[in-house]
Every structure is written in structure tokens, then in C-alpha cells.
Motif scaffolding. Sequence first.
Motif, PDB file in Angstrom:
ATOM      1  N   THR A  21       0.826  -1.206   0.000  1.00 27.26           N
ATOM      2  CA  THR A  21       0.000   0.000   0.000  1.00 27.26           C
ATOM      3  C   THR A  21       0.858   1.254   0.000  1.00 27.26           C
ATOM      4  O   THR A  21       0.339   2.352  -0.183  1.00 27.26           O
ATOM      5  N   ALA A  36       2.643   2.217  -2.266  1.00 25.87           N
ATOM      6  CA  ALA A  36       2.649   2.771  -3.624  1.00 25.87           C
ATOM      7  C   ALA A  36       1.356   3.519  -3.935  1.00 25.87           C
ATOM      8  O   ALA A  36       1.247   4.131  -4.986  1.00 25.87           O
ATOM      9  N   TRP A  37       0.350   3.460  -3.047  1.00 31.05           N
ATOM     10  CA  TRP A  37      -0.936   4.128  -3.292  1.00 31.05           C
ATOM     11  C   TRP A  37      -0.741   5.625  -3.392  1.00 31.05           C
ATOM     12  O   TRP A  37       0.002   6.233  -2.622  1.00 31.05           O
ATOM     13  N   LYS A  38      -1.485   6.230  -4.332  1.00 30.44           N
ATOM     14  CA  LYS A  38      -1.375   7.689  -4.510  1.00 30.44           C
ATOM     15  C   LYS A  38      -2.776   8.278  -4.616  1.00 30.44           C
ATOM     16  O   LYS A  38      -3.403   8.212  -5.662  1.00 30.44           O
ATOM     17  N   PHE A  39      -3.346   8.762  -3.523  1.00 27.79           N
ATOM     18  CA  PHE A  39      -4.554   9.596  -3.605  1.00 27.79           C
ATOM     19  C   PHE A  39      -4.613  10.399  -2.307  1.00 27.79           C
ATOM     20  O   PHE A  39      -3.888  10.102  -1.357  1.00 27.79           O
ATOM     21  N   PRO A  40      -5.449  11.461  -2.242  1.00 26.94           N
ATOM     22  CA  PRO A  40      -5.459  12.323  -1.048  1.00 26.94           C
ATOM     23  C   PRO A  40      -5.829  11.552   0.218  1.00 26.94           C
ATOM     24  O   PRO A  40      -6.524  10.532   0.152  1.00 26.94           O
ATOM     25  N   VAL A  54      -4.133   9.562   1.992  1.00 30.19           N
ATOM     26  CA  VAL A  54      -3.819   8.139   1.913  1.00 30.19           C
ATOM     27  C   VAL A  54      -3.228   7.637   3.228  1.00 30.19           C
ATOM     28  O   VAL A  54      -3.482   6.489   3.641  1.00 30.19           O
ATOM     29  N   ARG A  85      -4.396   4.137   4.983  1.00 25.24           N
ATOM     30  CA  ARG A  85      -3.444   3.028   4.942  1.00 25.24           C
ATOM     31  C   ARG A  85      -3.167   2.511   6.341  1.00 25.24           C
ATOM     32  O   ARG A  85      -3.153   1.305   6.589  1.00 25.24           O
TER      33      ARG A  85
END
Lengths: 167, 396
Positions: free
Chosen positions: B351, B353-357, B359, B363
Amino acid sequence: MQACLFYLFAALTLLCGVLVIANPFTRNPVTSAMFLVLTIVSLAGLFVLLHAFFLAAVQILVYAGAVMVLFLFVIMLLDLKEEERRKIKAGAGVLGLAAAGGIALLMIAVIRQSNAGVGLKPASAEGSTLDLGKRLFTDYALPFELISLVLLVAMIGTVLLSKKDLK
Amino acid sequence: MSGLDQIFVWIGHRAAGWFPASVQPLVSAVLAIAGVMAVFGTCFALTTLAERKVLGRMQNRFGPNRVGPYGLLQPLADAVKMLTKEDIVPFSADKTLHFLAPLVLTVPVWLAFAVLPFGRNMSAINLDAGILFFFAVGSASELAVFMAGWSSQNKYSLVGAMRAIAQMISYEVPLVLSVVPVLMLAGSLELNDIVAAQGTYTFGGLARWNVFTPWGLAGLILFLIAATAESNRSPFDLPEGESEIIAGFLTEYSGFKYALFFLGEYLGLFAVTGLAVTLFLGGWHAPFQWLEWVPSWFWFAAKFGALIFLFIWVRATLPRLRLDQLLNFSWRFLVPLSLINLLVAAAWYWTGAWKFPVVAPIRWLLCAALIALPYHWLGRALRGAMPPPRKYIYAE
């Protein structure tokens, strides 16, 4: 210095190994077990001389730590007096010596044929953890996984045997 | 800043500089060994005193306060008492093993300190497989316990040793497994690399210690529980349960040998505490960026002291466990939970590598839920597996 240490550890390994199985002073299993620990530790010393720290640490952790302690646990549950009184039969001794000699000859022959050490560079003899991990998970992945299967079989066997109501 | 931070390194270099160049590596090694032995030897004396003082306060009494001001010289008095006591060896004992057992316990424990980083540039050796070395030398303590219990040729000693070894084998598994996520995410077995991996700061100048992640928090708690059991401390001290088996494997030991066992147990505790600081609490890094000016060895000492206090606190708080409770707790609760913690660490890695506001909190909560739910279920299963409370028919 290095050569000195090598001969010291090699001599210790052999001497303690002999004392594990043929101690002239006592036939106490605990003494044998203690000498086995010394053998393992001096083998780890040989690994350190080869710069294989990972193997040395694992050798001590697994064999001197886990396996030996389980041996000792079993020894604690046994009656040792009976073991000390038992006589060695002459026939069994001769057969055992012959078998050991045969295996020794076989190993010497194999090592002589295999040209061990030829073409090895000093860098590749070094057992760094990274190299070892890469080898285990690429070239030797299948044998590595198969060995874990052997352990699994042993584990299932233990669980089955230690169940109380075995039908 | 850097002057005070590196003062011990500087002293070591200057002292080694007085010797000819050929023996300088040897001299600096001897100096490092002497430093570690002096610091942790003193630490042992102080901890025995602090433990009795704190336990006393928590039990609403004073603790030792007769020898010296505020009882500060009590460790000295204890040392004199231990060294002048008669050394008794039982007639039927295996004399060699009886003599060797305290040495086998105490000597390898000192080796464990060799790989711990106590501050910036302050570890005795940088081993490629440092953490494995740590656990390898630690495994000698089981051998020592066996030697002590078996060589005494005494029922209580043997029962105590069997309990101790069963406990140590059971708790070594979660101890090592709880360390594995740290190694996975740091990508190294070397303790200096692990400390360096925790050395950056995130928003607000807060340090990126492993303990601030869900798997790190769970790992630290698992590690501390297993470490308490490994060092035979209360509430896992039933190998020495004096109400049942006198003093367990220590029954036939007195005087200096007993003191060595005592020393070995405390040093083992110090070593695992130092490892917990290194792996989960950021080693010698400061908790906030604006506190970086404080010397690195001070942070190590502060975290170390806090964890030692925690161990003493736990000892004063919890009653001793029964043997079946102890083994069930390890195999049915700690081992599965530390295996699940491995998966949580993997989830944390992916997780990343997740990219959104927003996050970061999502996570965090997701991974925390992944470890909290198995905790709940395993806890309920464990309670169901325990035998019901005993009914004492004559205790009316």
C-alpha cells in the motif's frame, strides 16, 4: 594467523566429533551431547574463517540452539543409568567400523574426483547473505521448497504420534 | 552538536592513537569491549537496585534504604555478600557441568552486545548477518539452563530446567518471527542499516520509527512479551517458581556461581531490550527533528531506560502464569499472530505505492484492522481453549 585458526578449529571439530561417539572415559549421553555442541561450534568457526558469517550464525542458531536443546530435552526424560550399563558387542563394533571406513573411503574418492575449489574465485566463495538469498530463491528454489516439505511431513508425523487417542 | 555526539568515538580514536599502528585495530577492539563491559556492568548494579526500589514503591513500601544514602550502596553490599558466601557443590553433582553452566550462560551474552549500535558510529562490529549473530549467541542460554538443571542431580532442578527449556523453545519462535517484518522492510540483516532505515522524518518532524506503523507496534508488543519470557522474568518466571520447586535450576547454586546466573539473566534482558530499541524504537535517532542536537547515545540510553522500567512495572503488576497457560499462550496466540504480522507488513509495503489524497490515515487504519481482527479472534479462541477455572472444594 588464518592458517593457525583453521588448524585449531579443524582439530577441535575432529577431536570433539570422535569424543561424541567414542569417549574412553564415560558413556554418559549428556557428555556426548556436550561434545556435539563443541563440534558444532568449531564447525561454525570454520565457516567464519571462510567469511560465511550467515552460515556460521545459522549453524549455531539451528543446530547448537534448537536441535541440541531438543536432544537434551529427550535425554532429560530418559533413564541414563541403563544406557551407561549397556555393553558394546564385538560383532556390532566391527561392522560399524567397517561401515564408517567404507563411507570415509567413498567420500575421499568423491572429493578427489570433484576437483573441489578449482575455478573458485575468492569473491564467489564469500557467503554474503544477499548472494545466498538470491541463489536460494532463483537457482535452487525447487530443492529449497522440497526440503520444507520434508519438515512438514515430520511435523505432521509428530502431531499424529502425540495425539492421545490414536486409533 | 557533533562534538558531544561523537565524544566516545573520539576518545577511542585518541586512546588507540598512542599505540603503534600494527596493534591499533586490536587496541580499539579491546577498548570497545572494555567500554561495553563497564557500562553494562554498572547498568546491572544500578538495575538491581532500581528494580527493588521501584518494586518497593509499587508495593507501598520503601525498598532498600539502609546502605549508603537512599540505599544507593546496596549493590555493593550484595556483591560482598555473594562473593564471600560458601560455594556449595552437591556430592552427587556432575562437577564439570555444574561448574561450566554459569559460564556458558554469562560469556555468550556479552557477545550479543557486539552488534548493537549504541549511537552514531558506535557499534563494536558491523556484521553482515548481525541479527542472526545476536540470536545465535543468545541460544547458548538454553544450553546453560539444561547444564545447571541436569548437573545438580536433583528433582527440583531438573523440573525447573525442563520448564525453563520448554518455555524458552516456545517463546523463541514468536521472538524471532516478530523481528522478521523489520528485516523485510529494512531489506537488511545488519543492525546499522535497520537504524538508518528509521532515520528519516515525516510530516511535523516526527521520526519514522517502526513502532509508529501498525505492524511495528504489534511487533514491538509481541517482541517484548517474548523477550520477558526468554529472560525468565515475571509473569513468566515459573521455572524458578519458589512456591512449587524451590528455585528451579538454581536450587543447588550459591555464592559466586549464583551471582553469575543473576548477572547472565540481567545481561540477557539488557541485550534484548537494546535490540528492541534498535529494531522498533529507531535506535539512536531522536523522536523529533528539532531534537536532533541531543547526542545520539543519550537517545539510546533514554529509550533503554524506559523499556527497563516497563519490565519492572510489568513484574510488579502481573501474577505468575501456570505452565499450560504459558505454553498455550505462545503456540495458540503469539505464534499465529506474529505470522499474521508478517502479512500485515507485506500489505503495508504494497500500500506504500498508493497515490490519492489522505492516503496516510487510510493506509494506517487498514493495516491496523488487519492485525486487530486476528488479535480479537485468536484471543477469543484462546479463552475457549483454556480449561475452566478450578473449583476448590475445601476452600470454603
